[in-house]
Design a protein around this motif. Structure first.
Motif, short mmCIF file in Angstrom:
data_model
loop_
_atom_site.label_atom_id
_atom_site.label_comp_id
_atom_site.label_asym_id
_atom_site.label_seq_id
_atom_site.Cartn_x
_atom_site.Cartn_y
_atom_site.Cartn_z
N TRP A 157 -10.19 -0.99 9.10
CA TRP A 157 -8.54 -1.56 9.07
C TRP A 157 -7.22 -2.10 8.93
O TRP A 157 -6.86 -3.80 9.12
N ARG A 215 2.36 -7.01 13.33
CA ARG A 215 1.82 -6.04 12.33
C ARG A 215 3.44 -4.56 12.53
O ARG A 215 3.42 -3.91 11.87
N ALA A 229 1.44 0.25 -3.49
CA ALA A 229 0.19 0.01 -2.88
C ALA A 229 -0.21 -0.30 -1.14
O ALA A 229 -0.24 -0.64 -0.41
N CYS A 230 -0.49 1.43 -0.88
CA CYS A 230 -0.76 1.59 0.14
C CYS A 230 -1.30 1.71 1.27
O CYS A 230 -2.10 1.36 2.30
N GLY A 231 -2.98 0.73 0.40
CA GLY A 231 -3.43 0.88 0.91
C GLY A 231 -4.81 2.18 2.11
O GLY A 231 -4.37 3.40 1.02
N ASP A 272 -1.44 3.38 -4.46
CA ASP A 272 -2.73 2.42 -5.21
C ASP A 272 -3.64 2.31 -5.52
O ASP A 272 -3.69 3.03 -6.72
N ILE A 273 -3.57 1.03 -6.11
CA ILE A 273 -4.77 1.06 -7.43
C ILE A 273 -6.05 1.32 -6.57
O ILE A 273 -6.72 1.56 -8.24
N ASP A 274 -6.70 0.89 -5.44
CA ASP A 274 -7.95 0.71 -4.78
C ASP A 274 -8.73 1.69 -4.75
O ASP A 274 -8.10 2.79 -3.93
N LEU A 311 -9.79 2.53 -1.07
CA LEU A 311 -8.80 2.68 0.29
C LEU A 311 -8.55 4.09 -0.04
O LEU A 311 -7.87 4.10 0.98
N ALA A 370 -2.65 4.47 -9.27
CA ALA A 370 -2.33 4.34 -10.27
C ALA A 370 -2.16 2.53 -10.03
O ALA A 370 -2.16 2.07 -8.81
N ASP A 371 -1.81 1.79 -11.12
CA ASP A 371 -1.79 0.23 -11.53
C ASP A 371 -0.53 -0.44 -11.15
O ASP A 371 0.05 0.17 -12.95
N LEU A 372 0.35 -1.46 -10.84
CA LEU A 372 1.32 -2.00 -10.51
C LEU A 372 1.64 -2.56 -11.68
O LEU A 372 2.63 -3.03 -12.09
N THR A 423 3.90 -2.86 2.84
CA THR A 423 3.36 -4.01 3.67
C THR A 423 2.97 -5.12 2.66
O THR A 423 1.43 -4.01 2.47
N THR A 424 2.52 -6.51 3.24
CA THR A 424 1.08 -7.00 2.70
C THR A 424 1.02 -6.95 1.42
O THR A 424 -0.63 -6.71 1.37
N TRP A 463 0.42 -9.69 -4.10
CA TRP A 463 -0.86 -9.49 -5.23
C TRP A 463 -0.29 -9.15 -7.11
O TRP A 463 -1.54 -9.89 -8.06
N ARG A 479 -8.88 -10.74 -11.29
CA ARG A 479 -7.16 -10.53 -11.27
C ARG A 479 -7.17 -11.70 -9.23
O ARG A 479 -8.15 -11.37 -8.85
C1 SAM Z 1 -4.12 -6.34 2.00
S1 SAM Z 1 -3.74 -4.22 0.92
C2 SAM Z 1 -2.29 -3.85 2.03
C3 SAM Z 1 -2.25 -2.35 2.43
C4 SAM Z 1 -0.78 -1.36 3.07
N1 SAM Z 1 0.07 -1.56 2.78
C5 SAM Z 1 -1.16 -2.18 4.65
O1 SAM Z 1 -0.22 -2.95 5.09
O2 SAM Z 1 -2.29 -1.83 5.33
C6 SAM Z 1 -2.70 -4.79 -0.52
C7 SAM Z 1 -3.05 -3.91 -1.03
O3 SAM Z 1 -2.27 -3.61 -2.52
C8 SAM Z 1 -3.17 -2.55 -3.03
N2 SAM Z 1 -2.45 -3.38 -4.97
C9 SAM Z 1 -2.76 -4.66 -5.20
N3 SAM Z 1 -2.26 -4.98 -6.13
C10 SAM Z 1 -1.82 -3.66 -6.65
C11 SAM Z 1 -1.51 -2.61 -7.91
N4 SAM Z 1 -1.62 -3.34 -8.94
N5 SAM Z 1 -1.41 -1.75 -8.62
C12 SAM Z 1 -1.54 -0.76 -7.01
N6 SAM Z 1 -1.70 -1.10 -6.18
C13 SAM Z 1 -2.20 -2.52 -5.74
C14 SAM Z 1 -4.38 -3.66 -2.90
O4 SAM Z 1 -4.88 -2.60 -3.82
C15 SAM Z 1 -4.28 -3.27 -1.64
O5 SAM Z 1 -4.08 -1.77 -1.42
#
Ligand code: SAM
Length: 256
Positions: free
Chosen positions: A17, A28, A53-55, A76-78, A81, A101-103, A123-124, A128, A217
């Motif tokens: 990842w 990064r 949104a920790c991934g 994070d929602i995923d 991950l 959780a879903d932001l 980050t990153t 979204w 989405r």
């Molecule tokens: C590119 S990844 C970055 C993850 C991590 N922060 C990193 O830098 O490695 C974007 C992350 O945003 C999360 N994300 C996107 N939309 C989201 C939402 N509505 N609620 C929670 N997490 C969300 C995705 O699931 C994903 O894990």
């Protein structure tokens, strides 16, 4: 979330990842370091951070290593991950808590079960969210972060439209860097990483759940820097500004 007993090599997926993300964001690690430098200079030894949104937990991993008395909530929602993060990093001896959780949902903060935090790092990820939702999340963060606490956002934050040359230079540079990473150096890209992960039979259900959650989405809004800054000021952050930048890859610091 339960601990996952499995034969999957979670560490390896986390490393892949990080490698994949670095293909898109060549600086990064320097970006993480700038964020953690700011934390070091603004936080006491013991503090609670939210990895938003920790991934699979890139920020949490680095933050907990650098600050041995800190605690972190990673949200994070995923589900895929989150499973990788949990499998690779566990609960860091009780210092790391994973939350789904879903932001996009107004009540996402209820899930983190935390009335206040000292710092929020992301980050990153926030590109979204559609801009109207990003602004709402900034208002929510202003309620969650204690006075004197900080918000740090590391992401591509494009130049405003009237700086057309700046936008063009940044986009061309990024396209060139991606070509060098993915085509010339053979770094695994986003799609290849997900396709490879889909070969793990144990992850089938979580991957299906992920598809259900993201559905159709749209996830590439890239709000300009000015919107982030105005949104944070409007939300109640006292000081807002860029502390690190390479072209349009930036770290924005906001002090509550
Ligand atoms: C590119 S990844 C970055 C993850 C991590 N922060 C990193 O830098 O490695 C974007 C992350 O945003 C999360 N994300 C996107 N939309 C989201 C939402 N509505 N609620 C929670 N997490 C969300 C995705 O699931 C994903 O894990």
């Amino acid at each position: 979330m339960q601990n996952i007993k499995s034969k999957i090599d979670w560490q390896s997926w986390l490393q892949r990842w990080d490698a994949q993300q670095t293909g898109y964001i060549p600086h990064r690690e320097a970006r993480f370091q700038a964020m953690l430098d700011a934390i070091e200079l603004q936080m006491p030894a013991e503090f609670v951070a939210l990895d938003l949104a920790c991934g699979p937990g890139a920020i949490s991993q680095r933050l907990l290593k650098r600050f041995p008395k800190a605690r972190c909530v990673a949200v994070d929602i995923d589900p895929v991950l989150l499973a990788i993060g949990q499998g690779a990093l566990g609960d860091a001896n009780g210092r790391l808590r994973w939350v789904e959780a879903d932001l996009m949902a107004d009540n996402w903060m209820e899930a983190i079960a935390q009335t206040q935090v000292d710092a929020v790092l992301t980050t990153t990820a926030l590109h979204w969210l559609p801009p109207h939702r990003l602004l709402q999340v900034y208002k929510q963060l202003a309620q969650l972060i204690r006075l004197g606490g900080v918000f740090l956002n590391g992401d591509i934050m494009p130049f405003p439209f009237h700086l057309g040359t700046f936008r063009q230079i940044s986009k061309t540079l990024s396209a060139r860097q991606e070509k060098q990473a993915f085509q010339e150096r053979g770094v695994e890209d986003w799609n290849s990483w997900w396709q490879a992960l889909a070969q793990e039979p144990e992850l089938k259900e979580l991957l299906q759940e992920r598809d259900r959650r993201f559905g159709e989405r749209y996830t590439d809004y890239e709000p300009i820097l000015d919107l982030h800054e105005a949104g944070l000021r409007d939300a109640g952050f006292r000081e807002v500004g860029v502390i690190w930048q390479i072209f349009d890859d930036r770290v924005l610091l906001a002090v509550r």
